[in-house]
Design a protein around this motif. Structure first.
Motif, mmCIF file in Angstrom:
data_model
loop_
_atom_site.group_PDB
_atom_site.id
_atom_site.type_symbol
_atom_site.label_atom_id
_atom_site.label_comp_id
_atom_site.label_asym_id
_atom_site.label_seq_id
_atom_site.Cartn_x
_atom_site.Cartn_y
_atom_site.Cartn_z
ATOM 1 N N ILE A 1 -6.544 49.863 27.017
ATOM 2 C CA ILE A 1 -6.475 48.959 25.868
ATOM 3 C C ILE A 1 -5.029 48.515 25.612
ATOM 4 O O ILE A 1 -4.759 47.328 25.369
ATOM 5 C CB ILE A 1 -7.075 49.642 24.609
ATOM 6 N N LEU B 1 -7.880 47.756 19.856
ATOM 7 C CA LEU B 1 -6.484 48.157 19.649
ATOM 8 C C LEU B 1 -6.338 49.029 18.402
ATOM 9 O O LEU B 1 -5.561 49.992 18.399
ATOM 10 C CB LEU B 1 -5.597 46.924 19.539
ATOM 11 N N ALA C 1 -4.015 45.993 28.143
ATOM 12 C CA ALA C 1 -4.591 44.672 27.864
ATOM 13 C C ALA C 1 -3.831 43.949 26.757
ATOM 14 O O ALA C 1 -3.676 42.725 26.781
ATOM 15 C CB ALA C 1 -6.066 44.819 27.479
ATOM 16 N N GLU C 2 -3.333 44.704 25.771
ATOM 17 C CA GLU C 2 -2.561 44.101 24.674
ATOM 18 C C GLU C 2 -1.259 43.511 25.205
ATOM 19 O O GLU C 2 -0.823 42.445 24.774
ATOM 20 C CB GLU C 2 -2.293 45.148 23.591
ATOM 21 N N LEU D 1 -13.226 46.280 24.171
ATOM 22 C CA LEU D 1 -12.234 45.614 25.021
ATOM 23 C C LEU D 1 -12.906 44.701 26.035
ATOM 24 O O LEU D 1 -12.512 43.538 26.193
ATOM 25 C CB LEU D 1 -11.400 46.672 25.746
ATOM 26 N N ARG E 1 -10.721 42.593 21.308
ATOM 27 C CA ARG E 1 -9.492 43.314 21.623
ATOM 28 C C ARG E 1 -8.829 43.913 20.382
ATOM 29 O O ARG E 1 -8.306 45.033 20.439
ATOM 30 C CB ARG E 1 -8.517 42.370 22.334
ATOM 31 N N LYS E 2 -8.845 43.200 19.259
ATOM 32 C CA LYS E 2 -8.190 43.692 18.049
ATOM 33 C C LYS E 2 -8.840 44.990 17.579
ATOM 34 O O LYS E 2 -8.147 45.952 17.219
ATOM 35 C CB LYS E 2 -8.252 42.633 16.947
#
Length: 355
Positions: free
Chosen positions: A297, A272, A300-301, A263, A268-269
């Motif tokens: 996380i 996640l 953040a998404e 993250l 990020r993916k």
């Protein structure tokens, strides 16, 4: 030999404490049950004093193990154990005293927890220095829980000095763990880095627990400093240690730290995917960082579904830290809750949470 172990309630209790240190709750519970049944079945196997001492020890371990009992029942067990141990501290050991003290603190009985550690330090003068330092460390933690970081810092620094003078590596590590937490609270980032790094370099000394907490803090510090990639190498070293140790809880915690690093490094993916793949679980220990990292996380998404899920996780975390009376963990959760509420368009509620 196992044949002898199974015949001796005191040896079974000793093995239970070992399993407790390794966070193997089920094995600890089974050994405790076996020791208790054997002591009830054959009380004459131990002398009167030893029998009473072991019975008190098993009550203390039970208080720590049984999280399902009502607080009043658990506190009653703690006090029964302490009443029996109080006159036999010279023949007891620090694990049982620490179990009683920390259980009392988690129940909100901070004064009683402090009474246990102060009395032990005054009366158990024959204990090894390392054992006395562990009890003194608990006193430092209780000062921190009481909002007195200055007194906590004095205790941790005193222990660190003793550890360096007498070559006590575990005491040095837990002292730095405490000092790192205080540096985090004061936003003294250079000092925090120094202490966290020392703890992370020797994760096996406390079966990975302290290293997980310090690495979590360090990932956040490196992210603020724009040095995210430093986290990657350190988490990789922790993963190697966790694989060598082979303990599930340590491996799971380091996997969470790896996702947190993803993250902060912009992956990020991948972070996640980890957060969505981890099943919901009850928070059971203050060093567990999996729910907190999942919430970060999902925050953040920032999709509506992720924010709602993050809010549920944070609510559970706030309940856990509130009931275990660790105030400085509650503040982090409240800040994250405010950010989630803001993301959900609840600006007034977010401001109220920050207040």
């Amino acid at each position: 030999p196992l044949s002898l172990l199974d015949q001796r309630a005191d040896l079974l209790a000793g093995m239970a404490w070992v399993k407790r240190a390794y966070i193997d709750h089920e094995a600890c519970l089974a050994l405790h049950r076996q020791a208790s049944e054997l002591l009830d079945r054959d009380p004459d196997a131990l002398s009167g004093r030893n029998q009473q001492l072991l019975a008190a020890e098993l009550k203390g371990l039970q208080a720590w193990l049984d999280k399902s009992s009502a607080p009043e029942a658990t506190l009653s067990l703690v006090r029964q154990s302490w009443d029996r141990l109080r006159g036999e501290l010279a023949r007891s050991h620090c694990n049982v005293v620490l179990a009683l003290a920390y259980t009392s603190q988690e129940l909100g009985e901070l004064d009683f927890a402090m009474e246990v550690v102060r009395t032990t330090l005054q009366e158990a003068t024959n204990w090894p220095l390392a054992a006395r330092c562990r009890v003194a460390h608990a006193a430092g933690f209780f000062h921190l829980c009481n909002g007195d970081s200055a007194e906590a810092e004095k205790q941790f620094r005193r222990n660190l000095l003793l550890a360096e003078q007498h070559t006590l590596p575990i005491i040095a590590l837990i002292s730095r763990h405490g000092l790192g937490a205080i540096a985090d609270l004061r936003n003294q980032l250079d000092q925090a880095k120094e202490h966290h790094l020392e703890v992370i370099r020797q994760p096996y000394l406390t079966t990975g627990r302290d290293a997980v907490v310090d690495m979590y803090s360090l990932i956040g510090i490196y992210a603020r400093d724009g040095e995210q990639e430093k986290s990657r190498a350190l988490v990789g070293e922790l993963m190697a240690s966790a694989q060598l140790a082979g303990r599930p809880f340590f491996l799971e915690q380091v996997a969470a730290l790896d996702a947190y690093t993803d993250l902060t490094c912009g992956k990020r993916k991948r972070a996640l995917l980890w957060a969505l793949g981890v099943p919901d679980s009850q928070m059971s220990a203050t060093f567990d960082r999996i729910p907190l990292i999942r919430a970060r996380i999902l925050l953040a998404e920032a999709s509506m579904v992720c924010l709602v899920k993050a809010e549920q996780i944070l609510q559970e975390l706030l309940r856990f830290y509130s009931t275990s009376h660790v105030w400085y963990r509650q503040t982090e959760i409240l800040v994250l809750q405010a950010l989630v509420k803001d993301g959900l368009g609840q600006a007034d509620s977010a401001l109220a949470t920050l207040a």
